[in-house]
Structure formats: C-alpha cells, structure tokens
Design a protein around this motif. Structure first.
Motif, PDB file in Angstrom:
ATOM      1  N   MET A 128      20.128  10.584   0.519  1.00  0.00           N
ATOM      2  CA  MET A 128      19.605   9.241   0.751  1.00  0.00           C
ATOM      3  C   MET A 128      20.403   8.243  -0.074  1.00  0.00           C
ATOM      4  SD  MET A 128      15.461   9.461   0.973  1.00  0.00           S
ATOM      5  CE  MET A 128      15.221  10.468  -0.461  1.00  0.00           C
ATOM      6  N   ILE A 129      20.566   7.062   0.496  1.00  0.00           N
ATOM      7  CA  ILE A 129      21.301   5.998  -0.162  1.00  0.00           C
ATOM      8  C   ILE A 129      20.356   4.824  -0.385  1.00  0.00           C
ATOM      9  CG2 ILE A 129      23.217   4.383   0.070  1.00  0.00           C
ATOM     10  CD1 ILE A 129      24.410   6.496   2.093  1.00  0.00           C
ATOM     11  N   LEU A 130      20.237   4.376  -1.643  1.00  0.00           N
ATOM     12  CA  LEU A 130      19.403   3.218  -1.943  1.00  0.00           C
ATOM     13  C   LEU A 130      20.077   1.979  -1.373  1.00  0.00           C
ATOM     14  CD1 LEU A 130      16.886   2.065  -3.360  1.00  0.00           C
ATOM     15  CD2 LEU A 130      18.287   1.798  -5.404  1.00  0.00           C
ATOM     16  N   VAL A 131      19.395   1.296  -0.448  1.00  0.00           N
ATOM     17  CA  VAL A 131      19.953   0.125   0.211  1.00  0.00           C
ATOM     18  C   VAL A 131      19.516  -1.146  -0.510  1.00  0.00           C
ATOM     19  CG1 VAL A 131      20.008  -1.192   2.369  1.00  0.00           C
ATOM     20  CG2 VAL A 131      20.003   1.290   2.440  1.00  0.00           C
ATOM     21  N   ASP A 132      18.246  -1.207  -0.888  1.00  0.00           N
ATOM     22  CA  ASP A 132      17.724  -2.410  -1.522  1.00  0.00           C
ATOM     23  C   ASP A 132      16.507  -2.045  -2.358  1.00  0.00           C
ATOM     24  OD1 ASP A 132      17.502  -5.070  -2.206  1.00  0.00           O
ATOM     25  OD2 ASP A 132      17.057  -5.782  -0.198  1.00  0.00           O
ATOM     26  N   GLU A 133      16.352  -2.750  -3.459  1.00  0.00           N
ATOM     27  CA  GLU A 133      15.187  -2.565  -4.308  1.00  0.00           C
ATOM     28  C   GLU A 133      14.869  -3.914  -4.926  1.00  0.00           C
ATOM     29  OE1 GLU A 133      13.775   1.003  -7.043  1.00  0.00           O
ATOM     30  OE2 GLU A 133      15.555   0.016  -7.848  1.00  0.00           O
ATOM     31  N   PHE A 134      13.639  -4.340  -4.788  1.00  0.00           N
ATOM     32  CA  PHE A 134      13.260  -5.637  -5.340  1.00  0.00           C
ATOM     33  C   PHE A 134      11.771  -5.673  -5.626  1.00  0.00           C
ATOM     34  CE2 PHE A 134      13.331  -5.865  -0.732  1.00  0.00           C
ATOM     35  CZ  PHE A 134      12.102  -6.426  -0.410  1.00  0.00           C
ATOM     36  N   LYS A 135      11.389  -6.673  -6.387  1.00  0.00           N
ATOM     37  CA  LYS A 135       9.999  -6.855  -6.766  1.00  0.00           C
ATOM     38  C   LYS A 135       9.609  -8.273  -6.397  1.00  0.00           C
ATOM     39  CE  LYS A 135       8.665  -5.165 -10.759  1.00  0.00           C
ATOM     40  NZ  LYS A 135       8.388  -4.961 -12.202  1.00  0.00           N
ATOM     41  N   ILE A 136       8.478  -8.420  -5.716  1.00  0.00           N
ATOM     42  CA  ILE A 136       7.975  -9.760  -5.431  1.00  0.00           C
ATOM     43  C   ILE A 136       6.767  -9.999  -6.345  1.00  0.00           C
ATOM     44  CG2 ILE A 136       8.886 -10.037  -3.104  1.00  0.00           C
ATOM     45  CD1 ILE A 136       6.302  -9.105  -1.933  1.00  0.00           C
ATOM     46  N   ILE A 137       6.851 -11.060  -7.115  1.00  0.00           N
ATOM     47  CA  ILE A 137       5.780 -11.416  -8.050  1.00  0.00           C
ATOM     48  C   ILE A 137       4.803 -12.316  -7.306  1.00  0.00           C
ATOM     49  CG2 ILE A 137       5.244 -12.501 -10.279  1.00  0.00           C
ATOM     50  CD1 ILE A 137       7.113 -10.052 -10.516  1.00  0.00           C
ATOM     51  N   MET A 138       3.530 -11.986  -7.401  1.00  0.00           N
ATOM     52  CA  MET A 138       2.506 -12.751  -6.695  1.00  0.00           C
ATOM     53  C   MET A 138       1.352 -13.025  -7.661  1.00  0.00           C
ATOM     54  SD  MET A 138       2.550 -10.684  -3.092  1.00  0.00           S
ATOM     55  CE  MET A 138       2.340 -12.075  -2.005  1.00  0.00           C
ATOM     56  N   ASN A 139       0.768 -14.210  -7.574  1.00  0.00           N
ATOM     57  CA  ASN A 139      -0.391 -14.516  -8.414  1.00  0.00           C
ATOM     58  C   ASN A 139      -1.520 -13.537  -8.140  1.00  0.00           C
ATOM     59  OD1 ASN A 139       0.860 -16.691  -9.611  1.00  0.00           O
ATOM     60  ND2 ASN A 139       0.101 -18.141  -8.104  1.00  0.00           N
ATOM     61  N   GLN A 140      -1.655 -13.174  -6.885  1.00  0.00           N
ATOM     62  CA  GLN A 140      -2.676 -12.225  -6.475  1.00  0.00           C
ATOM     63  C   GLN A 140      -2.150 -11.446  -5.276  1.00  0.00           C
ATOM     64  OE1 GLN A 140      -6.474 -14.018  -5.801  1.00  0.00           O
ATOM     65  NE2 GLN A 140      -7.382 -12.158  -5.012  1.00  0.00           N
ATOM     66  N   ILE A 141      -2.335 -10.138  -5.293  1.00  0.00           N
ATOM     67  CA  ILE A 141      -1.899  -9.298  -4.179  1.00  0.00           C
ATOM     68  C   ILE A 141      -2.847  -9.542  -3.009  1.00  0.00           C
ATOM     69  CG2 ILE A 141      -1.483  -6.929  -3.394  1.00  0.00           C
ATOM     70  CD1 ILE A 141       0.370  -7.804  -5.672  1.00  0.00           C
ATOM     71  N   PRO A 142      -2.335  -9.894  -1.818  1.00  0.00           N
ATOM     72  CA  PRO A 142      -3.229 -10.069  -0.669  1.00  0.00           C
ATOM     73  C   PRO A 142      -3.953  -8.768  -0.335  1.00  0.00           C
ATOM     74  CG  PRO A 142      -1.069 -11.007  -0.206  1.00  0.00           C
ATOM     75  CD  PRO A 142      -0.957 -10.230  -1.484  1.00  0.00           C
ATOM     76  N   THR A 143      -5.254  -8.864  -0.150  1.00  0.00           N
ATOM     77  CA  THR A 143      -6.047  -7.667   0.143  1.00  0.00           C
ATOM     78  C   THR A 143      -6.532  -7.641   1.587  1.00  0.00           C
ATOM     79  OG1 THR A 143      -8.032  -8.737  -0.677  1.00  0.00           O
ATOM     80  CG2 THR A 143      -6.803  -7.369  -2.245  1.00  0.00           C
ATOM     81  N   ALA A 144      -6.251  -8.690   2.353  1.00  0.00           N
ATOM     82  CA  ALA A 144      -6.648  -8.715   3.767  1.00  0.00           C
ATOM     83  C   ALA A 144      -5.794  -7.708   4.530  1.00  0.00           C
ATOM     84  CB  ALA A 144      -6.454 -10.109   4.352  1.00  0.00           C
ATOM     85  N   THR A 145      -6.392  -7.088   5.540  1.00  0.00           N
ATOM     86  CA  THR A 145      -5.672  -6.118   6.358  1.00  0.00           C
ATOM     87  C   THR A 145      -5.850  -6.460   7.824  1.00  0.00           C
ATOM     88  OG1 THR A 145      -7.553  -4.616   6.491  1.00  0.00           O
ATOM     89  CG2 THR A 145      -6.044  -4.301   4.644  1.00  0.00           C
ATOM     90  N   LEU A 146      -4.976  -5.897   8.660  1.00  0.00           N
ATOM     91  CA  LEU A 146      -5.042  -6.165  10.094  1.00  0.00           C
ATOM     92  C   LEU A 146      -6.328  -5.638  10.709  1.00  0.00           C
ATOM     93  CD1 LEU A 146      -1.347  -5.438  11.067  1.00  0.00           C
ATOM     94  CD2 LEU A 146      -2.441  -7.646  10.767  1.00  0.00           C
ATOM     95  N   GLN A 147      -6.994  -4.699  10.030  1.00  0.00           N
ATOM     96  CA  GLN A 147      -8.247  -4.160  10.535  1.00  0.00           C
ATOM     97  C   GLN A 147      -9.354  -5.218  10.531  1.00  0.00           C
ATOM     98  OE1 GLN A 147      -5.956  -2.288   9.103  1.00  0.00           O
ATOM     99  NE2 GLN A 147      -5.856  -0.990  10.885  1.00  0.00           N
ATOM    100  N   GLU A 148      -9.120  -6.318   9.838  1.00  0.00           N
ATOM    101  CA  GLU A 148     -10.110  -7.386   9.792  1.00  0.00           C
ATOM    102  C   GLU A 148     -10.039  -8.292  11.026  1.00  0.00           C
ATOM    103  OE1 GLU A 148     -10.068  -9.462   6.025  1.00  0.00           O
ATOM    104  OE2 GLU A 148      -9.545  -7.604   5.016  1.00  0.00           O
ATOM    105  N   SER A 149      -9.011  -8.110  11.844  1.00  0.00           N
ATOM    106  CA  SER A 149      -8.910  -8.895  13.073  1.00  0.00           C
ATOM    107  C   SER A 149     -10.095  -8.575  13.971  1.00  0.00           C
ATOM    108  CB  SER A 149      -7.603  -8.596  13.804  1.00  0.00           C
ATOM    109  OG  SER A 149      -6.520  -8.989  13.016  1.00  0.00           O
ATOM    110  N   ARG A 150     -10.562  -9.557  14.694  1.00  0.00           N
ATOM    111  CA  ARG A 150     -11.752  -9.407  15.526  1.00  0.00           C
ATOM    112  C   ARG A 150     -11.423  -9.730  16.975  1.00  0.00           C
ATOM    113  NH1 ARG A 150     -13.456  -6.899  11.731  1.00  0.00           N
ATOM    114  NH2 ARG A 150     -14.651  -7.759  10.050  1.00  0.00           N
ATOM    115  N   SER A 151     -12.242  -9.207  17.854  1.00  0.00           N
ATOM    116  CA  SER A 151     -12.097  -9.543  19.265  1.00  0.00           C
ATOM    117  C   SER A 151     -13.441 -10.037  19.790  1.00  0.00           C
ATOM    118  CB  SER A 151     -11.620  -8.331  20.062  1.00  0.00           C
ATOM    119  OG  SER A 151     -12.549  -7.290  19.966  1.00  0.00           O
ATOM    120  N   THR A 152     -13.364 -10.894  20.782  1.00  0.00           N
ATOM    121  CA  THR A 152     -14.561 -11.438  21.404  1.00  0.00           C
ATOM    122  C   THR A 152     -14.285 -11.648  22.885  1.00  0.00           C
ATOM    123  OG1 THR A 152     -16.207 -13.202  21.299  1.00  0.00           O
ATOM    124  CG2 THR A 152     -13.944 -13.838  20.861  1.00  0.00           C
ATOM    125  N   TYR A 153     -15.308 -11.522  23.688  1.00  0.00           N
ATOM    126  CA  TYR A 153     -15.163 -11.735  25.119  1.00  0.00           C
ATOM    127  C   TYR A 153     -15.329 -13.218  25.423  1.00  0.00           C
ATOM    128  CZ  TYR A 153     -15.812 -11.472  30.136  1.00  0.00           C
ATOM    129  OH  TYR A 153     -15.677 -11.656  31.489  1.00  0.00           O
TER     130      TYR A 153
END
Length: 142
Positions: free
Chosen positions: A1-26
């Motif tokens: 394996m070859i390391l292509v990229d490595e980085f760190k993103i600093i965030m005030n707060q890690i987002p905890t929302a997930t796509l499972q929270e998406s809703r559907s309605t008729y």
C-alpha cells in the motif's frame, strides 16, 4: 500500500448527524414519497464539505483505496480524555456522510472504490482540539 494523503481537519465540534436521520413523507398532491433532510444533516454535510475542501485533490485518486478515519470528540470529563468513545453516534453512519462529501469533492469517482475502511472514534487527549484524522492509501491489486 502507498500512502497517498494524510490530513487532519480541526472542528469546533464533530458533526453527529447521520444520513439515517433523513425522513420521507407521502405528498398526496404529487402522489409520491418525498425524502427530506433535517437541518442537522444539511449542516453536517456543509461543515464536512468546507473542512475537506482545502485538502481535496486536483484529480481523483485512482485505483482501490484504503481509508482510515479517526473521529476525535471533545470532552470536559478528564477521565475520558484519550479513551475510546463507545456511545452514539455509530461509526458506520458517521463514515458514510464523510465519504459522501469526499466523493462530491473528487477524492475518487465513486465511494465504491474504497475497498477497505478503518473507522475509530475516541475522545481527544489533553490539549487536543476536536478533529477528524483521515488517511488515504492506494492499494495494489496483486
């Protein structure tokens, strides 16, 4: 394996929302089901997009890839500093929203190209800010 990229993103707060929270309605007027995203999901997508943007490659990384993700959550509890996080949100759901943003930014053509995924969540160590560390490896097909 070859390391292509490595980085760190600093965030005030890690987002905890997930796509499972998406809703559907008729919708009876349109006679179809409509899917909508809560504000928390839209914000998480936006936050990841702009945090990842400075690290986006100029062209997609070719071939099979291994992606390592470490979500480092902030905590005021000194006993939890540096320890693994075993409460919600689930790592698979967090990884999905992040990988989708990386796809949108052109890290790869499709996230199906990610052949191996290693995801961890932990609390920050003393003096560390909340962050997401991402490593991308190009895998050789033997």
């Amino acid at each position: 394996m070859i390391l292509v990229d490595e980085f760190k993103i600093i965030m005030n707060q890690i987002p905890t929302a997930t796509l499972q929270e998406s809703r559907s309605t008729y919708n009876p007027k349109l006679k179809r089901i409509q899917v909508y995203e809560p504000t928390s999901v839209k914000k998480a997508k936006r936050d990841y997009y702009f945090a990842l943007l400075p690290h986006a490659p100029t062209k997609p990384i070719p071939g099979a890839k291994k992606v390592e993700i470490c979500f480092c959550f902030g905590t005021k509890n000194k006993k939890l500093k540096g320890k693994l996080k075993t409460s919600r949100p689930d790592v698979d759901n967090m990884a999905k929203i992040l990988l989708d943003r990386m796809t949108k930014l052109g890290y790869w053509k499709d996230d199906s190209e990610v052949s191996r995924l290693d995801v961890m969540k932990r609390y920050v160590s003393e003096g560390e800010s909340p962050n997401v560390k991402i490593s991308i490896w190009r895998m050789e097909n033997d």
